[in-house]
Design a protein around this motif. Structure first.
Motif, PDB file in Angstrom:
ATOM      1  N   SER A 183       0.814  -1.214   0.000  1.00 17.20           N
ATOM      2  CA  SER A 183       0.000   0.000   0.000  1.00 17.20           C
ATOM      3  C   SER A 183       0.848   1.265   0.000  1.00 17.20           C
ATOM      4  N   THR A 184       1.888   1.292   0.803  1.00 17.51           N
ATOM      5  CA  THR A 184       2.674   2.514   0.997  1.00 17.51           C
ATOM      6  C   THR A 184       3.211   3.107  -0.304  1.00 17.51           C
ATOM      7  N   PRO A 185       3.646   2.290  -1.287  1.00 18.40           N
ATOM      8  CA  PRO A 185       4.155   2.887  -2.527  1.00 18.40           C
ATOM      9  C   PRO A 185       3.078   3.472  -3.433  1.00 18.40           C
ATOM     10  N   HIS A 186       1.812   3.141  -3.186  1.00 21.75           N
ATOM     11  CA  HIS A 186       0.777   3.390  -4.182  1.00 21.75           C
ATOM     12  C   HIS A 186      -0.345   4.318  -3.734  1.00 21.75           C
ATOM     13  N   MET A 187      -0.468   4.563  -2.449  1.00 17.46           N
ATOM     14  CA  MET A 187      -1.586   5.368  -1.962  1.00 17.46           C
ATOM     15  C   MET A 187      -1.179   6.097  -0.691  1.00 17.46           C
TER      16      MET A 187
ATOM     17  N   VAL B 249      -0.834   6.906   2.931  1.00 14.05           N
ATOM     18  CA  VAL B 249      -0.919   6.158   4.185  1.00 14.05           C
ATOM     19  C   VAL B 249      -0.816   7.141   5.337  1.00 14.05           C
ATOM     20  N   ASP B 250      -1.775   7.076   6.218  1.00 13.47           N
ATOM     21  CA  ASP B 250      -1.785   7.894   7.430  1.00 13.47           C
ATOM     22  C   ASP B 250      -1.980   6.951   8.609  1.00 13.47           C
ATOM     23  N   VAL B 251      -0.884   6.615   9.271  1.00 12.53           N
ATOM     24  CA  VAL B 251      -0.959   5.598  10.318  1.00 12.53           C
ATOM     25  C   VAL B 251      -1.809   6.056  11.491  1.00 12.53           C
ATOM     26  N   GLN B 252      -1.859   7.355  11.715  1.00 12.93           N
ATOM     27  CA  GLN B 252      -2.697   7.838  12.819  1.00 12.93           C
ATOM     28  C   GLN B 252      -4.176   7.765  12.461  1.00 12.93           C
ATOM     29  N   ASP B 253      -4.507   8.074  11.217  1.00 13.63           N
ATOM     30  CA  ASP B 253      -5.901   7.952  10.799  1.00 13.63           C
ATOM     31  C   ASP B 253      -6.343   6.492  10.790  1.00 13.63           C
ATOM     32  N   LEU B 254      -5.482   5.598  10.327  1.00 15.60           N
ATOM     33  CA  LEU B 254      -5.790   4.169  10.356  1.00 15.60           C
ATOM     34  C   LEU B 254      -5.896   3.648  11.784  1.00 15.60           C
ATOM     35  N   ASP B 255      -5.217   4.349  12.700  1.00 16.24           N
ATOM     36  CA  ASP B 255      -5.094   3.918  14.093  1.00 16.24           C
ATOM     37  C   ASP B 255      -4.410   2.558  14.186  1.00 16.24           C
ATOM     38  N   ALA B 256      -3.422   2.353  13.300  1.00 14.35           N
ATOM     39  CA  ALA B 256      -2.598   1.145  13.374  1.00 14.35           C
ATOM     40  C   ALA B 256      -1.646   1.271  14.560  1.00 14.35           C
TER      41      ALA B 256
END
Length: 411
Positions: free
Chosen positions: A203-207, A209-216
């Motif tokens: 995913s990271t190369p193509h779209m 990524v917001d790790v805080q929004d995902l709450d990963a």
């Protein structure tokens, strides 16, 4: 928006013939090619700043350290981590997931706990959890996939429960090309006091990524799949967990004090980065992020979806071709796994290579998924922003030619 057709000029490797045909590189899910701008960063480091980081006060060491830590900040911004202390440099996604199984898993998973993954996972997101479950007496549970290639969300809500300690899922499948609803699943995991781990390699190369929004709670990815060098990756983790975890690798660089019979560790993020790191790789990963930012990750995502919109219907219209994963172009990324009736995927990939078209064939480090799909292997074409509609046409032409070749019994 950038002129994507001109970006090919940044990738010298694409301008070559393979088997007397112009190369069409469609194995980007395995690794992407590197633009001249990134190659120049690598060369410049080794020719001007080559020194170890954090240890020296001479000029070269200070320049190397400055650039190394500047790359960490570039990563932080790229994935919107809260602070650079939450960004750990690794060898790649596989290393990050193994660190988590060994460090977080060994410390916090106990007998009777459950670890939830899915049938679509890469081996790197299966085997570490198998090993952890064996060590701790935990249970590994698999989430099913719908006929369209999506996670079965009704089952997700049943499988994740108060026994769940870890949920670890791919953000994007490296075979099915589907984007999983990580944010929704993270909410469910957290409601059951489980941590959410994300394999972000595809995913990271193509779209965006917001790790805080995902709450990963943790998010791992690899540099070589996003125009960076091999041997460098990132593990993001929320500080509250990283602070509580012990390092997996020990030695130089990660220590504070070493006594005869005990030692103490540096603060985050360095307590996890033992030994001389991949300095050049980390700095060049920063260069790759600069390059992607200049294009715009949202632009990359939009352009790749245009390629999918173009090529997927053409593949679907070829009689005898089976496509795995979502059939709806809006739900499919640039990873397209397929087979041709009566042709082994390895034979297909070999035939396409004779036409200059590079695709992957095999189980794609996803053998449980192959068994789930009831196929021994598939071919896989995977697109990136330097591919074009002309590349897609070459793929379609080569598939149709291969189909006719095998149909006529010319083997």
């Amino acid at each position: 928006m950038k002129d994507f057709s001109s970006l090919r000029n940044d990738f010298p490797i694409l301008f070559q013939d393979v088997n007397d045909e112009p190369l069409v590189y469609l194995d980007n899910a395995a690794t992407t090619q590197k633009p001249t701008q990134v190659l120049d960063v690598l060369r410049y480091y080794y020719e001007h700043d080559n020194a170890n980081v954090h240890r020296g006060v001479h000029t070269l060491a200070e320049r190397a350290t400055k650039d190394y830590e500047a790359s960490r900040e570039k990563v932080r911004k790229f994935i919107n981590a809260g602070e650079t202390a939450e960004v750990l440099f690794t060898r790649g996604t596989t290393t990050g997931l193994n660190w988590l199984a060994r460090s977080y898993g060994d410390a916090f998973v106990k007998e009777g706990d459950e670890i939830v993954i899915s049938y679509m996972e890469h081996h790197s997101n299966i085997i570490p959890w198998q090993q952890l479950a064996d060590r701790k007496g935990a249970t590994l549970r698999y989430l099913s996939i719908t006929d369209e290639g999506h996670l079965d969300m009704e089952e997700v809500e049943k499988v994740i429960n108060k026994k769940t300690a870890i949920v670890s899922l791919a953000h994007v499948s490296n075979v099915l090309g589907v984007v999983n609803p990580i944010k929704e699943i993270a909410q469910l995991a957290h409601a059951n006091d489980a941590v959410m781990i994300v394999d972000g390699a595809q995913s990271t190369p193509h779209m965006k990524v917001d790790v805080q929004d995902l709450d990963a709670d943790f998010f791992a990815f690899s540099g070589h799949k996003m125009c960076g060098p091999t041997g460098i990756g990132v593990l993001y983790g929320k500080r509250k967990y990283l602070d509580a975890m012990e390092p997996v690798d020990f030695g130089g660089e990660m220590i504070d004090f070493v006594n005869l019979f005990d030692s103490t560790w540096k603060e985050l993020p360095w307590k996890f980065e033992a030994g001389t790191p991949n300095i050049a790789g980390a700095i060049a990963l920063g260069g790759a992020i600069d390059y992607l930012n200049e294009i715009g990750i949202e632009n990359i995502h939009q352009y790749e979806q245009e390629l999918v919109d173009y090529v997927l219907p053409k593949l679907q219209n070829i009689e005898g071709v089976t496509i795995y994963g979502p059939q709806d172009v809006a739900s499919h990324t640039g990873v397209i796994a397929f087979n041709i009736d009566g042709v082994h995927p390895h034979d297909l990939a070999t035939a396409l290579d004779m036409e200059g078209v590079a695709v992957r064939a095999g189980h794609h480090c996803a053998q449980p998924l192959m068994k789930y799909l009831n196929v021994p292997a598939t071919a896989r074409a995977s697109f990136y922003f330097y591919n074009t509609k002309a590349d897609a046409d070459r793929l379609i032409f080569a598939i149709e030619a291969t189909k006719e070749f095998f149909k006529d019994g010319l083997i």
